[in-house]
Design an enzyme around this catalytic site. Structure first.
Site, mmCIF file in Angstrom:
data_model
loop_
_atom_site.group_PDB
_atom_site.id
_atom_site.type_symbol
_atom_site.label_atom_id
_atom_site.label_comp_id
_atom_site.label_asym_id
_atom_site.label_seq_id
_atom_site.Cartn_x
_atom_site.Cartn_y
_atom_site.Cartn_z
ATOM 1 N N SER A 1 17.562 16.220 -4.400
ATOM 2 C CA SER A 1 17.578 15.228 -3.280
ATOM 3 C C SER A 1 18.831 14.414 -3.676
ATOM 4 O O SER A 1 19.362 14.400 -4.698
ATOM 5 C CB SER A 1 16.486 14.272 -3.394
ATOM 6 N N TYR B 1 11.012 8.131 -8.391
ATOM 7 C CA TYR B 1 11.034 9.259 -7.539
ATOM 8 C C TYR B 1 12.402 10.277 -7.994
ATOM 9 O O TYR B 1 12.516 11.232 -8.388
ATOM 10 C CB TYR B 1 10.882 9.208 -6.094
ATOM 11 N N LYS C 1 13.459 13.951 -9.738
ATOM 12 C CA LYS C 1 14.392 14.853 -9.484
ATOM 13 C C LYS C 1 15.518 15.271 -10.317
ATOM 14 O O LYS C 1 15.786 16.488 -10.571
ATOM 15 C CB LYS C 1 15.118 14.669 -7.909
HETATM 16 P P1 NAD Z 1 5.926 17.109 1.859
HETATM 17 O O1 NAD Z 1 4.993 16.031 1.036
HETATM 18 O O2 NAD Z 1 5.741 17.339 3.406
HETATM 19 O O3 NAD Z 1 5.616 18.493 1.013
HETATM 20 C C1 NAD Z 1 5.359 18.746 -0.396
HETATM 21 C C2 NAD Z 1 4.257 19.411 -0.450
HETATM 22 O O4 NAD Z 1 4.035 19.673 -1.911
HETATM 23 C C3 NAD Z 1 2.808 19.121 0.256
HETATM 24 O O5 NAD Z 1 2.451 19.810 1.160
HETATM 25 C C4 NAD Z 1 1.833 18.592 -1.109
HETATM 26 O O6 NAD Z 1 0.622 18.842 -0.571
HETATM 27 C C5 NAD Z 1 2.600 19.567 -1.963
HETATM 28 N N1 NAD Z 1 2.152 19.197 -3.361
HETATM 29 C C6 NAD Z 1 2.474 17.973 -4.013
HETATM 30 N N2 NAD Z 1 2.154 18.007 -5.166
HETATM 31 C C7 NAD Z 1 1.794 19.223 -5.405
HETATM 32 C C8 NAD Z 1 1.036 19.661 -6.747
HETATM 33 N N3 NAD Z 1 1.075 19.018 -7.826
HETATM 34 N N4 NAD Z 1 0.577 21.122 -6.569
HETATM 35 C C9 NAD Z 1 0.611 21.635 -5.434
HETATM 36 N N5 NAD Z 1 1.395 21.177 -4.314
HETATM 37 C C10 NAD Z 1 1.535 19.864 -4.328
HETATM 38 O O7 NAD Z 1 7.546 16.779 1.416
HETATM 39 P P2 NAD Z 1 8.633 17.646 2.219
HETATM 40 O O8 NAD Z 1 9.392 16.512 2.760
HETATM 41 O O9 NAD Z 1 8.538 18.832 2.681
HETATM 42 O O10 NAD Z 1 9.632 17.635 0.684
HETATM 43 C C11 NAD Z 1 9.453 18.986 0.087
HETATM 44 C C12 NAD Z 1 10.236 18.821 -1.274
HETATM 45 O O11 NAD Z 1 11.803 18.253 -0.721
HETATM 46 C C13 NAD Z 1 9.891 17.832 -2.237
HETATM 47 O O12 NAD Z 1 10.103 18.086 -3.334
HETATM 48 C C14 NAD Z 1 10.741 16.322 -1.858
HETATM 49 O O13 NAD Z 1 10.638 15.644 -2.782
HETATM 50 C C15 NAD Z 1 11.903 17.205 -1.550
HETATM 51 N N6 NAD Z 1 12.812 16.215 -0.646
HETATM 52 C C16 NAD Z 1 12.644 16.071 0.517
HETATM 53 C C17 NAD Z 1 13.176 14.950 1.306
HETATM 54 C C18 NAD Z 1 12.717 14.282 2.381
HETATM 55 O O14 NAD Z 1 13.347 13.366 3.075
HETATM 56 N N7 NAD Z 1 11.805 14.847 3.101
HETATM 57 C C19 NAD Z 1 14.565 14.759 0.987
HETATM 58 C C20 NAD Z 1 15.020 15.179 -0.267
HETATM 59 C C21 NAD Z 1 14.041 16.146 -1.191
HETATM 60 N N1 UFG Z 2 15.916 2.411 8.114
HETATM 61 C C1 UFG Z 2 15.472 1.201 8.833
HETATM 62 N N2 UFG Z 2 14.306 1.214 9.497
HETATM 63 C C2 UFG Z 2 13.256 1.894 8.933
HETATM 64 C C3 UFG Z 2 13.336 3.080 8.024
HETATM 65 C C4 UFG Z 2 14.779 3.473 7.751
HETATM 66 O O1 UFG Z 2 16.218 0.681 9.413
HETATM 67 O O2 UFG Z 2 11.624 1.669 9.237
HETATM 68 C C5 UFG Z 2 17.240 2.490 7.824
HETATM 69 C C6 UFG Z 2 17.504 2.690 6.204
HETATM 70 O O3 UFG Z 2 17.759 1.238 6.063
HETATM 71 C C7 UFG Z 2 18.523 3.379 6.202
HETATM 72 C C8 UFG Z 2 18.349 4.628 7.230
HETATM 73 O O4 UFG Z 2 17.335 3.901 8.053
HETATM 74 O O5 UFG Z 2 19.864 3.000 6.258
HETATM 75 C C9 UFG Z 2 17.676 5.842 6.404
HETATM 76 O O6 UFG Z 2 16.349 5.275 5.974
HETATM 77 P P1 UFG Z 2 15.308 6.676 5.549
HETATM 78 O O7 UFG Z 2 14.138 5.734 4.853
HETATM 79 O O8 UFG Z 2 14.892 7.367 6.548
HETATM 80 O O9 UFG Z 2 16.087 7.328 4.522
HETATM 81 P P2 UFG Z 2 16.847 6.983 3.150
HETATM 82 O O10 UFG Z 2 18.216 7.533 3.002
HETATM 83 O O11 UFG Z 2 16.429 5.802 2.714
HETATM 84 O O12 UFG Z 2 15.973 8.032 2.310
HETATM 85 C C10 UFG Z 2 15.603 9.300 2.339
HETATM 86 C C11 UFG Z 2 14.420 9.812 1.366
HETATM 87 C C12 UFG Z 2 14.764 9.579 -0.047
HETATM 88 C C13 UFG Z 2 15.845 10.798 -0.186
HETATM 89 C C14 UFG Z 2 17.079 10.489 0.653
HETATM 90 C C15 UFG Z 2 18.009 11.567 0.526
HETATM 91 O O13 UFG Z 2 13.174 8.565 1.669
HETATM 92 O O14 UFG Z 2 13.655 10.259 -0.672
HETATM 93 O O15 UFG Z 2 16.663 10.170 2.176
HETATM 94 O O16 UFG Z 2 17.714 12.829 0.817
HETATM 95 F F1 UFG Z 2 16.288 10.776 -1.391
#
Ligand code: NAD
Ligand code: UFG
Length: 337
Positions: free
Chosen positions: A124, A148, A152
């Protein structure tokens, strides 16, 4: 030969599974459904028209992993499984270190035992922490600011160490910026539990009438309109990046890292306006105080992925909002099984 997709029932995993199946890969999904529903996988099956294996189980379960690697011929792993809520990770750090770090170590041990040495890992942009250099290249300093993000970072380091000890491994670390949007069918999308933490699902739920108004976390940032700027990326483009990474594994790249972002920043006000234009729904909002830990801006330099993976995001903010709205309006309660 199959690809093992951990966390394949989740938001990004389900979209990636659709594209893997459509590209002809055999897919085995391992997910404990702690943050997802089986229905997402049923819909992956209906969109793709392809069958795949689903094992409900945990990456912390070494005996189960042993069976999975014995029963299926796996040649690479896409590792999405993990917990991802920043606030929860501050409140429950051990849960995050156990699930994400110990879970990943258990998975990597099973891979090593079964001689499966190809992995694409979901990292991430959060590993960069608060960066003062924009856009952010892969060589920027790392410094995650919450548990978190540290999970990563640690998993990245573990994978780099594994590669250093055995160059037979191929490791691709994908640092996602802000994934949004949904499959254009509207059948799969982001389905957060409870009140969303992130901007796009929050806006979608306001648009559909589930929430009253968007709280804008500060309009006094040093950005053109005062609100936070992020690099939103369509989940379909992100999924495509995983297919490109899988192909790249075949060239024995070693241990490499790529940003997956668009390179373009969008402010909170711009996003609310784009969502209004895509959905036709008014998005009431009010400005509240800043959220602790938020950076003013964060956007990627995605040129390394363009050069080495032949990948670039193709979809813009309008498509992201249109597809999020399509998913949210067809599934106001998310998956309902
Ligand atoms: P998500 O929560 O929708 O998907 C993650 C999946 O992993 C879920 O289906 C959950 O049930 C499963 N899971 C969690 N722990 C587990 C375990 N111990 N064993 C088996 N399954 C398990 O999240 P997502 O948004 O699809 O994110 C996928 C990956 O990408 C994650 O590792 C997350 O940290 C990373 N990521 C997500 C974002 C974002 O904003 N969505 C940004 C950067 C990185
Ligand atoms: N924001 C608002 N109101 C809300 C939610 C967010 O104003 O209700 C603003 C935040 O202050 C920020 C922008 O919208 O400026 C985006 O916020 P998000 O929470 O959607 O995303 P972030 O960039 O804070 O973080 C997300 C994930 C992190 C990940 C990161 C980069 O939550 O886990 O993107 O992938 F690491």
């Amino acid at each position: 030969m199959a690809v093992l997709v951990t966390g394949g029932a989740g938001y990004i995993g389900s979209h990636t599974c659709v594209q893997l199946l459509e590209a002809g890969y055999d897919v085995v999904v391992l997910d404990n459904l702690s943050n997802s529903k089986q229905e997402a996988l049923d819909r992956v099956n209906s969109i793709s028209g392809k069958r795949f294996e689903f094992i409900k189980g945990d990456i912390l379960d070494i005996d189960l992993l042993d069976r999975v690697f014995t029963d299926y011929t796996i040649d690479s792993v896409i590792h999405f499984a993990g917990l991802k809520a920043v606030g929860e990770s501050v409140a429950k750090p051990l849960l995050y270190y156990h699930n994400n770090v110990a879970g990943s170590i258990t998975l990597f041990e099973a891979m090593q035992k079964h001689n499966v040495k190809n992995i694409v890992f979901s990292s991430s942009a959060t590993v960069y922490g608060i960066s003062d250099r924009m856009p952010i290249g892969e060589d920027a300093a790392l410094g995650p600011i919450n548990p978190y993000g540290r999970t990563k970072y640690m998993i990245e380091e573990i994978l780099r160490d594994i590669y250093a000890s055995d160059n037979g491994w191929n490791v691709i670390l994908l640092r996602y910026f802000n994934p949004v949007g949904a499959h254009p069918s509207g059948l799969i999308g982001e389905d957060p539990n409870g009140i969303p933490n992130n901007l796009m699902p929050y806006i979608s739920q306001v648009a559909v009438g589930k929430l009253k108004d968007v709280n804008i976390f500060g309009d006094d940032y040093p950005t053109p309109d005062g609100t936070g700027i992020r690099d939103y990326i369509h989940v379909m483009d992100l999924a495509d990046g995983h297919l490109k990474a899988l192909e790249k594994l075949k060239d024995s790249p070693g241990a490499v890292v790529y940003n997956l972002g668009t390179g373009k920043g969008t402010s909170v006000f711009e996003m609310i306006d784009a969502f209004y234009r895509a959905s036709g729904r008014e998005i009431p909002y009010r400005v509240t105080s800043r959220r602790p830990g938020d950076a003013a801006e964060c956007y990627a330099d995605p040129s390394k992925a363009a050069k080495e993976l032949g990948w670039a995001a193709r979809r813009g903010i309008f498509e992201m909002c249109r597809d999020s709205w399509n998913w949210q309006s067809q599934n106001p309660e998310g998956y309902t099984e």
